[in-house]
Design a protein around this motif. Structure first.
Motif, PDB file in Angstrom:
ATOM      1  N   LEU A  68       0.835  -1.191   0.000  1.00 12.62           N
ATOM      2  CA  LEU A  68       0.000   0.000   0.000  1.00 12.62           C
ATOM      3  C   LEU A  68       0.876   1.250   0.000  1.00 12.62           C
ATOM      4  CD1 LEU A  68      -2.553  -1.283   2.642  1.00 12.62           C
ATOM      5  CD2 LEU A  68      -2.657  -1.492   0.156  1.00 12.62           C
ATOM      6  N   ASN A  69       0.507   2.210  -0.814  1.00 16.23           N
ATOM      7  CA  ASN A  69       1.273   3.445  -0.946  1.00 16.23           C
ATOM      8  C   ASN A  69       1.235   4.219   0.366  1.00 16.23           C
ATOM      9  OD1 ASN A  69       2.322   5.971  -1.704  1.00 16.23           O
ATOM     10  ND2 ASN A  69       1.527   5.768  -3.778  1.00 16.23           N
ATOM     11  N   PRO A  70       2.400   4.592   0.917  1.00 23.16           N
ATOM     12  CA  PRO A  70       2.407   5.329   2.186  1.00 23.16           C
ATOM     13  C   PRO A  70       2.021   6.800   2.064  1.00 23.16           C
ATOM     14  CG  PRO A  70       4.645   5.028   1.400  1.00 23.16           C
ATOM     15  CD  PRO A  70       3.748   4.268   0.451  1.00 23.16           C
ATOM     16  N   ILE A  71       1.868   7.284   0.835  1.00 27.34           N
ATOM     17  CA  ILE A  71       1.502   8.687   0.631  1.00 27.34           C
ATOM     18  C   ILE A  71       0.004   8.853   0.853  1.00 27.34           C
ATOM     19  CG2 ILE A  71       1.364  10.567  -1.044  1.00 27.34           C
ATOM     20  CD1 ILE A  71       3.832   9.354  -2.416  1.00 27.34           C
ATOM     21  N   SER A  72      -0.374   9.815   1.687  1.00 27.42           N
ATOM     22  CA  SER A  72      -1.786  10.107   1.903  1.00 27.42           C
ATOM     23  C   SER A  72      -2.368  10.675   0.609  1.00 27.42           C
ATOM     24  CB  SER A  72      -1.917  11.123   3.039  1.00 27.42           C
ATOM     25  OG  SER A  72      -3.256  11.417   3.275  1.00 27.42           O
ATOM     26  N   VAL A  73      -3.504  10.186   0.200  1.00 30.33           N
ATOM     27  CA  VAL A  73      -4.179  10.592  -1.033  1.00 30.33           C
ATOM     28  C   VAL A  73      -3.208  10.482  -2.217  1.00 30.33           C
ATOM     29  CG1 VAL A  73      -5.768  12.271  -2.053  1.00 30.33           C
ATOM     30  CG2 VAL A  73      -5.428  12.266   0.424  1.00 30.33           C
ATOM     31  N   PRO A  74      -2.718   9.276  -2.515  1.00 33.11           N
ATOM     32  CA  PRO A  74      -1.692   9.129  -3.553  1.00 33.11           C
ATOM     33  C   PRO A  74      -2.123   9.575  -4.947  1.00 33.11           C
ATOM     34  CG  PRO A  74      -2.561   6.988  -2.892  1.00 33.11           C
ATOM     35  CD  PRO A  74      -3.123   7.998  -1.943  1.00 33.11           C
ATOM     36  N   MET A  75      -3.416   9.477  -5.251  1.00 35.79           N
ATOM     37  CA  MET A  75      -3.862   9.874  -6.590  1.00 35.79           C
ATOM     38  C   MET A  75      -3.634  11.370  -6.832  1.00 35.79           C
ATOM     39  SD  MET A  75      -4.579   6.959  -7.659  1.00 35.79           S
ATOM     40  CE  MET A  75      -5.527   6.992  -9.145  1.00 35.79           C
ATOM     41  N   ALA A  76      -3.620  12.173  -5.765  1.00 35.09           N
ATOM     42  CA  ALA A  76      -3.346  13.605  -5.911  1.00 35.09           C
ATOM     43  C   ALA A  76      -1.907  13.846  -6.361  1.00 35.09           C
ATOM     44  CB  ALA A  76      -3.613  14.329  -4.587  1.00 35.09           C
ATOM     45  N   PHE A  77      -1.046  12.856  -6.136  1.00 32.86           N
ATOM     46  CA  PHE A  77       0.358  12.948  -6.534  1.00 32.86           C
ATOM     47  C   PHE A  77       0.650  12.078  -7.750  1.00 32.86           C
ATOM     48  CE2 PHE A  77       0.180  14.121  -2.098  1.00 32.86           C
ATOM     49  CZ  PHE A  77       0.914  15.291  -2.078  1.00 32.86           C
ATOM     50  N   PHE A  78      -0.416  11.657  -8.435  1.00 23.68           N
ATOM     51  CA  PHE A  78      -0.320  10.858  -9.656  1.00 23.68           C
ATOM     52  C   PHE A  78       0.422   9.538  -9.434  1.00 23.68           C
ATOM     53  CE2 PHE A  78      -0.444  15.383 -10.754  1.00 23.68           C
ATOM     54  CZ  PHE A  78      -1.672  15.419 -11.398  1.00 23.68           C
ATOM     55  N   THR A  79       0.218   8.946  -8.263  1.00 22.79           N
ATOM     56  CA  THR A  79       0.797   7.644  -7.964  1.00 22.79           C
ATOM     57  C   THR A  79      -0.327   6.679  -7.613  1.00 22.79           C
ATOM     58  OG1 THR A  79       1.112   8.143  -5.615  1.00 22.79           O
ATOM     59  CG2 THR A  79       2.940   8.669  -7.086  1.00 22.79           C
ATOM     60  N   PRO A  80      -0.143   5.404  -7.900  1.00 23.44           N
ATOM     61  CA  PRO A  80      -1.203   4.436  -7.597  1.00 23.44           C
ATOM     62  C   PRO A  80      -1.339   4.237  -6.086  1.00 23.44           C
ATOM     63  CG  PRO A  80       0.760   3.301  -8.373  1.00 23.44           C
ATOM     64  CD  PRO A  80       1.023   4.775  -8.530  1.00 23.44           C
ATOM     65  N   ALA A  98       8.493  -0.774   7.532  1.00 24.14           N
ATOM     66  CA  ALA A  98       7.358   0.090   7.854  1.00 24.14           C
ATOM     67  C   ALA A  98       6.327   0.164   6.732  1.00 24.14           C
ATOM     68  CB  ALA A  98       7.849   1.495   8.198  1.00 24.14           C
ATOM     69  N   LEU A  99       6.573  -0.506   5.619  1.00 24.75           N
ATOM     70  CA  LEU A  99       5.650  -0.446   4.482  1.00 24.75           C
ATOM     71  C   LEU A  99       4.432  -1.336   4.744  1.00 24.75           C
ATOM     72  CD1 LEU A  99       5.129   0.687   1.664  1.00 24.75           C
ATOM     73  CD2 LEU A  99       6.362  -1.278   0.738  1.00 24.75           C
ATOM     74  N   LEU A 100       3.250  -0.734   4.704  1.00 23.48           N
ATOM     75  CA  LEU A 100       2.008  -1.463   4.917  1.00 23.48           C
ATOM     76  C   LEU A 100       1.765  -2.402   3.731  1.00 23.48           C
ATOM     77  CD1 LEU A 100      -0.239  -1.411   7.090  1.00 23.48           C
ATOM     78  CD2 LEU A 100      -1.479   0.184   5.616  1.00 23.48           C
ATOM     79  N   HIS A 101       1.451  -3.671   4.037  1.00 25.64           N
ATOM     80  CA  HIS A 101       1.226  -4.655   2.987  1.00 25.64           C
ATOM     81  C   HIS A 101       0.211  -5.693   3.452  1.00 25.64           C
ATOM     82  CE1 HIS A 101       4.395  -6.189   5.593  1.00 25.64           C
ATOM     83  NE2 HIS A 101       4.059  -7.423   5.217  1.00 25.64           N
ATOM     84  N   MET A 102      -0.306  -6.443   2.513  1.00 22.68           N
ATOM     85  CA  MET A 102      -1.303  -7.474   2.810  1.00 22.68           C
ATOM     86  C   MET A 102      -1.200  -8.588   1.772  1.00 22.68           C
ATOM     87  SD  MET A 102      -4.837  -5.760   1.431  1.00 22.68           S
ATOM     88  CE  MET A 102      -5.744  -7.263   1.627  1.00 22.68           C
ATOM     89  N   VAL A 103      -1.838  -9.711   2.068  1.00 24.08           N
ATOM     90  CA  VAL A 103      -1.910 -10.816   1.110  1.00 24.08           C
ATOM     91  C   VAL A 103      -3.383 -11.132   0.905  1.00 24.08           C
ATOM     92  CG1 VAL A 103      -1.299 -13.210   0.629  1.00 24.08           C
ATOM     93  CG2 VAL A 103       0.303 -11.738   1.861  1.00 24.08           C
ATOM     94  N   HIS A 104      -3.804 -11.151  -0.344  1.00 25.28           N
ATOM     95  CA  HIS A 104      -5.201 -11.438  -0.677  1.00 25.28           C
ATOM     96  C   HIS A 104      -5.482 -12.930  -0.516  1.00 25.28           C
ATOM     97  CE1 HIS A 104      -6.268  -7.435  -2.120  1.00 25.28           C
ATOM     98  NE2 HIS A 104      -5.010  -7.368  -2.522  1.00 25.28           N
ATOM     99  N   PRO A 105      -6.744 -13.293  -0.253  1.00 22.49           N
ATOM    100  CA  PRO A 105      -7.094 -14.694  -0.017  1.00 22.49           C
ATOM    101  C   PRO A 105      -6.659 -15.620  -1.158  1.00 22.49           C
ATOM    102  CG  PRO A 105      -8.927 -13.276   0.578  1.00 22.49           C
ATOM    103  CD  PRO A 105      -7.899 -12.399  -0.092  1.00 22.49           C
ATOM    104  N   ASN A 106      -6.174 -16.789  -0.769  1.00 23.39           N
ATOM    105  CA  ASN A 106      -5.788 -17.827  -1.730  1.00 23.39           C
ATOM    106  C   ASN A 106      -7.071 -18.389  -2.349  1.00 23.39           C
ATOM    107  OD1 ASN A 106      -4.975 -20.130  -3.047  1.00 23.39           O
ATOM    108  ND2 ASN A 106      -3.839 -20.985  -1.334  1.00 23.39           N
ATOM    109  N   PRO A 107      -7.281 -18.210  -3.660  1.00 20.21           N
ATOM    110  CA  PRO A 107      -8.521 -18.668  -4.294  1.00 20.21           C
ATOM    111  C   PRO A 107      -8.458 -20.117  -4.786  1.00 20.21           C
ATOM    112  CG  PRO A 107      -7.235 -17.451  -5.888  1.00 20.21           C
ATOM    113  CD  PRO A 107      -6.450 -17.441  -4.587  1.00 20.21           C
ATOM    114  N   THR A 108      -7.375 -20.813  -4.508  1.00 21.65           N
ATOM    115  CA  THR A 108      -7.181 -22.155  -5.065  1.00 21.65           C
ATOM    116  C   THR A 108      -7.113 -23.211  -3.962  1.00 21.65           C
ATOM    117  OG1 THR A 108      -4.760 -22.190  -4.965  1.00 21.65           O
ATOM    118  CG2 THR A 108      -5.759 -21.060  -6.851  1.00 21.65           C
ATOM    119  N   ASP A 109      -7.054 -24.458  -4.382  1.00 23.37           N
ATOM    120  CA  ASP A 109      -6.871 -25.568  -3.445  1.00 23.37           C
ATOM    121  C   ASP A 109      -5.393 -25.882  -3.229  1.00 23.37           C
ATOM    122  OD1 ASP A 109      -9.596 -26.005  -2.937  1.00 23.37           O
ATOM    123  OD2 ASP A 109      -9.811 -27.159  -4.790  1.00 23.37           O
TER     124      ASP A 109
END
Length: 131
Positions: A68-80, A98-109
């Motif tokens: 996740l982008n650490p910049i508040s309101v990243p679209m205002a700075f033309f970043t995803p 310190a970089l916020l990150h996550m893992v999306h649910p495993n959709p497979t078996d």
């Protein structure tokens, strides 16, 4: 030079893995958004994970790690707002702790198998001469 004072003493330090763990995630396994502060660096090694993402839809985030982008309101700075990576067997990702990150649910078996770790910069160990 100009940075001499800032880097003085760095010759006496070294990176050291201070935490290490593994995770085996089956269908539906995921990790909520988190970070590893105060650790300086974090990493993940994908042992077996590339079959845990959609083989037909590259836009599907299932099974992917997202930073996740650490910049508040990243679209205002033309970043995803974030960036996602497909896990590949043998891939090693290293990122700031310190970089916020996550893992999306495993959709497979398929089992998603990873090894993760944290790194700090510490004083070098000095060998004690034997007597």
């Amino acid at each position: 030079g100009a940075l001499h004072d800032l880097y003085q003493g760095w010759r006496d330090t070294e990176p050291r893995i201070v935490d290490c763990w593994s995770v085996i995630g089956c269908r539906g396994a995921w990790h909520t958004a988190h970070q590893h502060y105060p650790r300086l660096w974090s990493g993940v090694f994908y042992v077996s994970a590339e079959r845990c993402v959609s083989a037909t839809d590259p836009t599907d985030r299932g099974g992917k790690v997202e930073f996740l982008n650490p910049i508040s309101v990243p679209m205002a700075f033309f970043t995803p707002p974030s960036i996602s990576y497909n896990p590949r067997d043998g891939l090693l990702l290293l990122f700031p702790g310190a970089l916020l990150h996550m893992v999306h649910p495993n959709p497979t078996d398929e089992e998603r198998v990873i090894m993760s770790f944290n790194i700090d910069v510490v004083q070098k160990s000095r060998a004690v001469p034997s007597t």
